[in-house]
Design an enzyme around this catalytic site. Structure first.
Site, PDB file in Angstrom:
ATOM      1  N   LYS A 177       0.573   3.273  -3.088  1.00 22.03           N
ATOM      2  CA  LYS A 177      -0.582   4.137  -3.339  1.00 22.03           C
ATOM      3  C   LYS A 177      -0.184   5.613  -3.371  1.00 22.03           C
ATOM      4  O   LYS A 177      -0.771   6.399  -4.123  1.00 22.03           O
ATOM      5  CB  LYS A 177      -1.652   3.913  -2.267  1.00 22.03           C
ATOM      6  CG  LYS A 177      -2.268   2.522  -2.281  1.00 22.03           C
ATOM      7  CD  LYS A 177      -3.157   2.295  -1.057  1.00 22.03           C
ATOM      8  CE  LYS A 177      -3.778   0.906  -1.047  1.00 22.03           C
ATOM      9  NZ  LYS A 177      -4.571   0.647   0.167  1.00 22.03           N
ATOM     10  N   TYR A 209      -2.249  -3.509 -10.922  1.00 25.24           N
ATOM     11  CA  TYR A 209      -2.247  -3.150  -9.498  1.00 25.24           C
ATOM     12  C   TYR A 209      -1.401  -4.119  -8.667  1.00 25.24           C
ATOM     13  O   TYR A 209      -0.664  -3.700  -7.764  1.00 25.24           O
ATOM     14  CB  TYR A 209      -3.686  -3.120  -8.971  1.00 25.24           C
ATOM     15  CG  TYR A 209      -3.809  -2.650  -7.550  1.00 25.24           C
ATOM     16  CD1 TYR A 209      -3.607  -1.309  -7.222  1.00 25.24           C
ATOM     17  CD2 TYR A 209      -4.126  -3.541  -6.525  1.00 25.24           C
ATOM     18  CE1 TYR A 209      -3.718  -0.875  -5.907  1.00 25.24           C
ATOM     19  CE2 TYR A 209      -4.244  -3.112  -5.209  1.00 25.24           C
ATOM     20  CZ  TYR A 209      -4.039  -1.784  -4.904  1.00 25.24           C
ATOM     21  OH  TYR A 209      -4.158  -1.354  -3.603  1.00 25.24           O
ATOM     22  N   TYR A 224      -3.987   3.506   7.574  1.00 26.88           N
ATOM     23  CA  TYR A 224      -5.283   2.825   7.588  1.00 26.88           C
ATOM     24  C   TYR A 224      -6.193   3.476   8.638  1.00 26.88           C
ATOM     25  O   TYR A 224      -6.176   4.691   8.804  1.00 26.88           O
ATOM     26  CB  TYR A 224      -5.114   1.314   7.829  1.00 26.88           C
ATOM     27  CG  TYR A 224      -4.202   0.633   6.849  1.00 26.88           C
ATOM     28  CD1 TYR A 224      -4.434   0.741   5.478  1.00 26.88           C
ATOM     29  CD2 TYR A 224      -3.103  -0.111   7.257  1.00 26.88           C
ATOM     30  CE1 TYR A 224      -3.599   0.109   4.553  1.00 26.88           C
ATOM     31  CE2 TYR A 224      -2.271  -0.742   6.343  1.00 26.88           C
ATOM     32  CZ  TYR A 224      -2.532  -0.623   4.995  1.00 26.88           C
ATOM     33  OH  TYR A 224      -1.713  -1.231   4.099  1.00 26.88           O
ATOM     34  N   VAL A 273       1.212  -3.800   3.975  1.00 31.30           N
ATOM     35  CA  VAL A 273       1.071  -5.057   4.707  1.00 31.30           C
ATOM     36  C   VAL A 273       2.287  -5.975   4.603  1.00 31.30           C
ATOM     37  O   VAL A 273       2.321  -7.026   5.248  1.00 31.30           O
ATOM     38  CB  VAL A 273      -0.205  -5.838   4.284  1.00 31.30           C
ATOM     39  CG1 VAL A 273      -1.453  -5.072   4.668  1.00 31.30           C
ATOM     40  CG2 VAL A 273      -0.181  -6.180   2.803  1.00 31.30           C
ATOM     41  N   SER A 327       0.795  -1.233   0.000  1.00 30.70           N
ATOM     42  CA  SER A 327       0.000   0.000   0.000  1.00 30.70           C
ATOM     43  C   SER A 327       0.826   1.281   0.000  1.00 30.70           C
ATOM     44  O   SER A 327       0.291   2.361  -0.251  1.00 30.70           O
ATOM     45  CB  SER A 327      -0.956   0.009   1.194  1.00 30.70           C
ATOM     46  OG  SER A 327      -2.042  -0.862   0.961  1.00 30.70           O
TER      47      SER A 327
END
Length: 309
Positions: free
Chosen positions: A68, A193, A245, A263, A65
Site C-alpha cells: 500500500k 490488487y 493497522y 499479514v 499491505s
C-alpha cells in the site's frame, strides 16, 4: 547509535524468537496458512549500502499491505497530490483494516486513508495504464527499481488464493463504485490488487525499500531520486499514523518509527535519514501485525535509539 554487525542482530533475533509462539499465521487467505510461524528475520540497510541481517533472511514473503505504501507513492507520482486526496482521506482510524463501517457513516463516502483496504483499493485504481497487465508491470518495475533487484516477481499461487477468497474486498469495491470513488470493472481491480499484494520479497529487499523512503526517495546506491522527496514524506507520515493497522498509536510509543506491516508477517521500517529495516515473522497478533517482529523492533528501538519522538 547504529547496528555495527550481523551478530548484534542475531542476538536480538534469538531473544525475540520466543514470541513467535504467541501468534498464529494468517488464516483467512488459504495460501498463507502454510507459513512457518517459527521463522524470524531482520535486515538493516544503511544509505552507504551496508546491510546487516540475521535470522531466516533468505525466506521470501509477499508484500501484502506493505504494498500500500508503494502503490501510494506511484499513484501520487502518476496523478498528483490533489487528485489522490480528492478520493482518499488523510485521517487515521481505530477500526480494523478491512472495515466498511466508516464508508457508511461519513460523508462524502470516501476511505479515511490509503492504508486501510478501502483506501488502498482506491489508490490502486488510480495507477496509470491501459490494462491490468500494463498497470501491474509498472508497479512491479517500480518495486524492482526500489529493491535494485530485476528478478523480483509475484507469487501466482498466493495471488490466485487471495483473488478467490476476497469477497470482503469485492464488497468494498462495489461500495466505492456506488459512490464514484472508483469507476472500473471490480474483477479487474481485484486482479490487479491481489497481484500487487502477492509481490514477493525477502527482508533485505524490504530494508532497501525502507531505506529509499528513509532517505527522502533517494536510491542509496546510485543517488538517483526515485521518489520525489515530498511524496516520500507523505508516505512516511501515513506509515506513522496508520501503518500498523489499529495498533499504530501504541507502536508509535513503543517503537517510534514510520513502519508498515502486512499479514504475511512482513514489516518495513524507514528510520528518517538513518536506515531502512525489513522484518519477517509470520505469526501474527490479533491486529494482523507480526508478534515477534514487533518485539524485535521494540528491542532495536531501545538499543539503537531509533524513535523519532
Amino acid at each position: 547509535m547504529q547496528c555495527e554487525s550481523s551478530q548484534d542482530l542475531k542476538n536480538l533475533v534469538d531473544e525475540a524468537r520466543i514470541y513467535t509462539k504467541e501468534g498464529e499465521v494468517a488464516q483467512y487467505i488459504p495460501a498463507l496458512r502454510e507459513a512457518d510461524p517459527d521463522k524470524l528475520a531482520v535486515a538493516v540497510y544503511y544509505p552507504n549500502g551496508n546491510c546487516y541481517a540475521a535470522g531466516d533472511v533468505k525466506h521470501k514473503m509477499t508484500l501484502q499491505s506493505i504494498s500500500k505504501v508503494i502503490s501510494l507513492a506511484l499513484a501520487l507520482m502518476d496523478r498528483g497530490e490533489d487528485f489522490v486526496f480528492d478520493y482518499v482521506g488523510k485521517e487515521p482510524t481505530g477500526d480494523p483494516f478491512n472495515s466498511v463501517i466508516k464508508l457508511e457513516t461519513i460523508s462524502p463516502s470516501k476511505p479515511l486513508n490509503p492504508m486501510i483496504n478501502a483506501g488502498a483499493l482506491a489508490v490502486t485504481h488510480m495507477l496509470m495504464g491501459s490494462s491490468v497487465e500494463e498497470r501491474f508491470n509498472r508497479l512491479l518495475d517500480f518495486v524492482k527499481e526500489l529493491t535494485d533487484k530485476p528478478t523480483i516477481t509475484y507469487n501466482k499461487e498466493i495471488a490466485q488464493s487471495e483473488f478467490e477468497t476476497a469477497e470482503l474486498n469485492r464488497a468494498l469495491c462495489y461500495f466505492l463504485k456506488q459512490h464514484d470513488v472508483i469507476n472500473e470493472d471490480v474483477e479487474e481491480l481485484m486482479e490487479l490488487y491481489t497481484k500487487q499484494c502477492a509481490i514477493e520479497v525477502d527482508s533485505v529487499d524490504l530494508a532497501r525499500i525502507g531505506c529509499v523512503f528513509a532517505m527522502n526517495g533517494v536510491d542509496p546506491r546510485t543517488g538517483k531520486q526515485i521518489i520525489p522527496a515530498n511524496i516520500a514524506r507523505i508516505c512516511k507520515t501515513f506509515m506513522v499514523t496508520c501503518g500498523m493497522y489499529n495498533a499504530s498509536g501504541e507502536f508509535a510509543i513503543d517503537v517510534g518509527i514510520p513502519a508498515k506491516s502486512g499479514v504475511s508477517g512482513g514489516v518495513m521500517g524507514a528510520v528518517p535519514n538513518r536506515c531502512g529495516i525489513g522484518i519477517y515473522g509470520a505469526a501474527l497478533d490479533d491486529k494482523g501485525n507480526s508478534v515477534a517482529g514487533l518485539k524485535l523492533l521494540e528491542m532495536m528501538s531501545r538499543k539503537y535509539a531509533l524513535s523519532m519522538f
